[in-house]
Scaffold this active site. Structure first.
Site, PDB file in Angstrom:
ATOM      1  N   HIS A 350      52.254 -16.922 -88.273  1.00 25.73           N
ATOM      2  CA  HIS A 350      50.812 -16.782 -88.469  1.00 25.73           C
ATOM      3  C   HIS A 350      50.141 -16.139 -87.273  1.00 25.73           C
ATOM      4  O   HIS A 350      49.200 -15.358 -87.415  1.00 25.73           O
ATOM      5  CB  HIS A 350      50.192 -18.148 -88.760  1.00 25.73           C
ATOM      6  CG  HIS A 350      50.851 -18.839 -89.904  1.00 25.73           C
ATOM      7  ND1 HIS A 350      50.724 -20.167 -90.166  1.00 25.73           N
ATOM      8  CD2 HIS A 350      51.674 -18.348 -90.856  1.00 25.73           C
ATOM      9  CE1 HIS A 350      51.440 -20.472 -91.232  1.00 25.73           C
ATOM     10  NE2 HIS A 350      52.026 -19.389 -91.658  1.00 25.73           N
ATOM     11  N   CYS A 663      49.311  -1.493-101.856  1.00 24.27           N
ATOM     12  CA  CYS A 663      48.726  -2.140-100.683  1.00 24.27           C
ATOM     13  C   CYS A 663      49.760  -2.724 -99.713  1.00 24.27           C
ATOM     14  O   CYS A 663      49.414  -3.476 -98.811  1.00 24.27           O
ATOM     15  CB  CYS A 663      47.744  -3.239-101.100  1.00 24.27           C
ATOM     16  SG  CYS A 663      48.517  -4.570-102.017  1.00 24.27           S
TER      17      CYS A 663
HETATM   18  C1  PEP Z   1      53.102  -7.108-100.389  1.00 22.46           C
HETATM   19  O1  PEP Z   1      53.945  -7.940-100.721  1.00 22.46           O
HETATM   20  O2  PEP Z   1      53.333  -5.891-100.296  1.00 22.46           O
HETATM   21  C2  PEP Z   1      51.733  -7.526-100.085  1.00 22.46           C
HETATM   22  C3  PEP Z   1      50.774  -6.645 -99.909  1.00 22.46           C
HETATM   23  O3  PEP Z   1      51.518  -8.849 -99.930  1.00 22.46           O
HETATM   24  P1  PEP Z   1      51.953  -9.690 -98.640  1.00 22.46           P
HETATM   25  O4  PEP Z   1      52.467  -8.727 -97.610  1.00 22.46           O
HETATM   26  O5  PEP Z   1      50.734 -10.408 -98.225  1.00 22.46           O
HETATM   27  O6  PEP Z   1      53.001 -10.568 -99.213  1.00 22.46           O
END
Ligand code: PEP
Ligand code: MG
Length: 736
Positions: A350, A663
């Site tokens: 974190h 994303c």
């Molecule tokens: C991903 O898995 O690409 C994502 C954007 O979510 P996180 O990195 O928060 O798991």
């Protein structure tokens, strides 16, 4: 003790006094030199010519043994000891018995103090303790320069010798030149001899009481995780804090005449020496825990805070710590923070998420760094490569200053693109949004010139809190985010916890495969109260404005439907209570589990948008754990397999006229972003620092030309198209 005369004279007076008090014919002081040799600095009883001319290596002779083991050594027949080394120049032949103790300061050996007698004398325990106490005082005086001329300790070489280059794990990118701040400052005990033993016993009892209460409170959950501690470490703290042997030794040390602080240091030195001899790595690791605990005890005794966050920080602070929780990092004045270097730490911890949000370089897994650095040391931290330089040479400083200047120049060039829309040479507009999750991210939205927040990771607020955020806290937070974002859209992703994102205050069974386990929407649907509260807070915060939200880790359409039903229930509740609704609500799904790609005909009519999470997608697609360094880099997102998969999703979204974005971290790297645009992505959500470089790339890209180039290669057997794509960029003068 004597203050006048040369340093050598003062030391000479000291050894004479000790010899007479200990009723010994010989008393000598050896100090550890930068080359790790012990040099005789003063003696009463041995030949004066031997001073500054007798040297012993660590582990050599009795003196070297005491220094190496950091333990006292008492012998009635010194010459019979296997380590005995004959040094004729000292004239020590007539002396049969020997008592040597280490000069220790904050756990480091500075030298050795030894007494010798001509008779075969059995030194008593009290005599050993008395000499150890004298050694503590001497160590303090040596370190302060009171007893020896520090130049005589070859301080110049000392500094050079401490110059270090370490290689850790790069966790958050960027370069920082600054000065070390020890997150948990080391307490140097200066008052050693007690004036009132009963009072000192009272002080230690009180401090231990406070320490136990603190550890219990940390374990009770109120604060669990705040300082990045794991439950096992806290359990170890509790065990030691209640350990009778430890407490009895502390009391005994005070009863021998020490102050409470000096007793903690003495006992810690002994424990350290014992544990250092352990070959079992688990036991040696406990040394860290005990050091931390002793430091906590000292902080209670001295009555000063345990961390440096509240101190006067240098304006270029590089925080050095064993480990740290996210909230602790946020306690520091972010204007002065330049970098974070940890002995532990991992990319998914974190605190790493917070470091990245703050935009500071972070390096983890730098072994032993907290012991090796002193507060104020010059440090260079390279978050791109994982390199850490302490007391760097002028050449290294020059080369890094040059690097930092180059980066600043590039940043300035990117800033010039701030108001320019990201449109390719063949006229395709790409919307660049950012990934965010904390209030500290919000200024980046405007600074980077991004079009909105494409992924707001709501779990970060939960991760850095010490207790589950209340409805009112969640509502206030989302309101602030929407206020700050102004007219730019924010896509909130509902709570994505579990897997590597463990809430310290939420009971969670240990899982064999947490990434494939009870996480994200699976928790949300099994504990609908949690999601409904969050949806309620989001709806209230967005009253009268647009709300965009999406659900994480959806693996099948029915999960999306179930989550959507919870949203509808919350909307009905708003209606019932006559509370204002958002002016518009758009609901999307993340696509990060491959199974969903084969249900798009069923899913797409139900959603307003989808967003591909390439971080998780990659690990599920290739069955390759994203947090495991052995396999994390094994497969490439720029492989024909992944690109064909993405092309399929984009095409399906086109058929259903549903917007699709990506994303994951991939979209923030110019080469990958270039390829995504060629595949048909028109919205990317990326880290704020990537907006400039990705925009600069888009402005020089002919997307149609690249689309043809990629299509021709999608059926190749290659494991990656990376080098071919890089060649394309080079040939077409696309900046990466
Ligand atoms: C991903 O898995 O690409 C994502 C954007 O979510 P996180 O990195 O928060 O798991
Ligand atoms: Mg994910």
């Amino acid at each position: 003790m004597a203050q006048s005369g040369s340093a050598d004279d003062r030391l000479q007076t000291v050894v004479r006094l000790i010899a007479s008090n200990m009723v010994a014919e010989v008393c000598s002081i050896y100090l550890l030199q930068p080359d790790n040799r012990l040099e005789l600095f003063a003696t009463e009883g041995l030949r004066a010519e031997a001073v500054h001319n007798t040297f012993l290596a660590l582990g050599e002779g009795l003196v070297g043994t005491v220094a190496q083991t950091a333990r006292p050594l008492a012998l009635s027949h010194a010459q019979q000891h296997p380590a005995f080394a004959h040094r004729p120049e000292t004239g020590e032949d007539p002396y049969l018995s020997y008592l040597g103790v280490p000069l220790l300061r904050s756990g480091r050996v500075l030298g050795v103090l030894a007494v010798q007698n001509a008779t075969t004398r059995a030194y008593k325990l009290e005599e050993m303790e008395a000499l150890e106490t004298v050694a503590m005082v001497l160590a303090e005086m040596v370190a302060s320069g009171e007893l020896v001329n520090l130049a005589a300790l070859h301080q110049a070489e000392l500094v050079d010798d401490r110059a270090m280059h370490h290689h850790g794990v790069a966790i958050s990118e960027g370069i920082a030149l600054g000065h070390a701040v020890l997150h948990q400052p080391r307490f140097h005990v200066t008052k050693i001899i007690a004036e009132d033993t009963a009072e000192e016993l009272g002080r230690i009892e009180e401090a231990i009481g406070q320490l136990r209460a603190q550890v219990d409170a940390m374990l009770s959950g109120d604060n669990l995780g705040r300082a990045g501690e794991h439950r096992e470490i806290l359990e170890t703290y509790r065990m030691f804090a209640n350990d009778r042997g430890w407490l009895a030794r502390l009391r005994e040390a005070i009863e021998s005449g020490l102050t409470a602080e000096a007793a903690v240091e003495r006992v810690q030195n002994e424990t350290r020496a014992r544990l250092m001899r352990q070959t079992d790595p688990y036991l040696r690791e406990r040394l860290h825990d005990l050091d931390d605990l002793a430091n906590r005890l000292l902080s209670h005794l001295v009555g000063v805070p345990l961390t440096a966050a509240g101190d006067d920080l240098p304006t270029d602070a590089i925080i050095i710590a064993r480990n740290m929780g996210p909230a602790e990092l946020l306690d520091y004045d972010s204007d002065k923070l330049r970098a974070l270097v940890l002995e532990e730490g991992s990319a998914t911890a974190h605190v790493s998420i917070v470091a990245r949000a703050l935009g500071i370089p972070m390096i983890g897994r730098v072994e032993g760094i907290t012991d090796l650095l002193e507060a104020g040391d010059a440090v260079i931290a390279d978050g791109d490569t994982g390199e850490v330089y302490a007391l760097p040479s002028p050449e290294i400083v020059d080369s890094y200053s040059e690097k930092a200047r180059f980066r600043a120049k590039r940043q300035a060039q990117f800033r010039e693109l701030h108001d320019k829309p990201a449109v390719t040479k063949d006229g395709i507009a790409v919307s660049l949004t950012i990934n965010a999750g904390l209030m500290v991210d919000l200024p980046h939205l405007h600074e980077a010139g991004a079009d909105g927040i494409g992924l707001f990771r709501t779990e970060l607020q939960f991760l850095i809190a010490s207790a589950m955020p209340k409805l009112s806290e969640q509502r206030a937070f989302y309101t602030e985010v929407l206020d700050e974002a102004g007219d730019k859209p924010v896509t909130f992703r509902t709570l994505d916890v579990g897997g590597d994102k463990v809430l310290p205050y939420l009971a969670h069974a240990k899982e064999e495969n947490p990434a494939l386990g009870w996480r994200a929407i699976r928790i949300a649907l099994d504990r609908p109260g949690l999601l409904r509260y969050q949806l309620r807070a989001l709806l209230q915060a967005a009253a009268g404005r647009d709300l965009r939200l999406m659900f994480p880790m959806v693996a099948q359409v029915s999960e999306f439907q179930a989550a959507r039903e919870l949203l509808d229930k919350e909307l009905a509740r708003l209606e019932r209570l006559g509370q204002p609704r958002p002016s518009d609500i758009k609901v999307g799904s993340m696509l990060e589990v491959p199974s969903l790609a084969w249900q798009l005909d069923a899913l797409l009519p139900l959603v307003d948008f989808i967003s591909i999470g390439s971080n998780d997608l990659l690990q599920f697609f290739f069955a390759s754990d994203r947090g495991n360094p052995r396999v994390g880099d094994r497969y490439d997102l720029l492989s024909p397999a992944v690109l064909s998969f993405l092309q399929h999703v984009v095409a399906q979204c086109g058929v259903h006229d549903v917007p699709v974005s990506l994303c994951g971290e991939m979209a923030g790297r110019p080469l990958e972003a270039m390829t995504l645009v060629a595949l048909g992505f028109r919205t990317l959500s990326i880290p704020p620092a990537a907006v400039g470089p990705v925009k600069a790339m888009i402005l020089e890209l002919d997307a149609g030309k690249l689309a043809g180039f990629v299509n021709e290669r999608l059926s190749l057997p290659d494991s990656s198209l990376r080098s071919q794509l890089a060649e394309f960029a080079f040939d077409n003068k696309i900046p990466l």
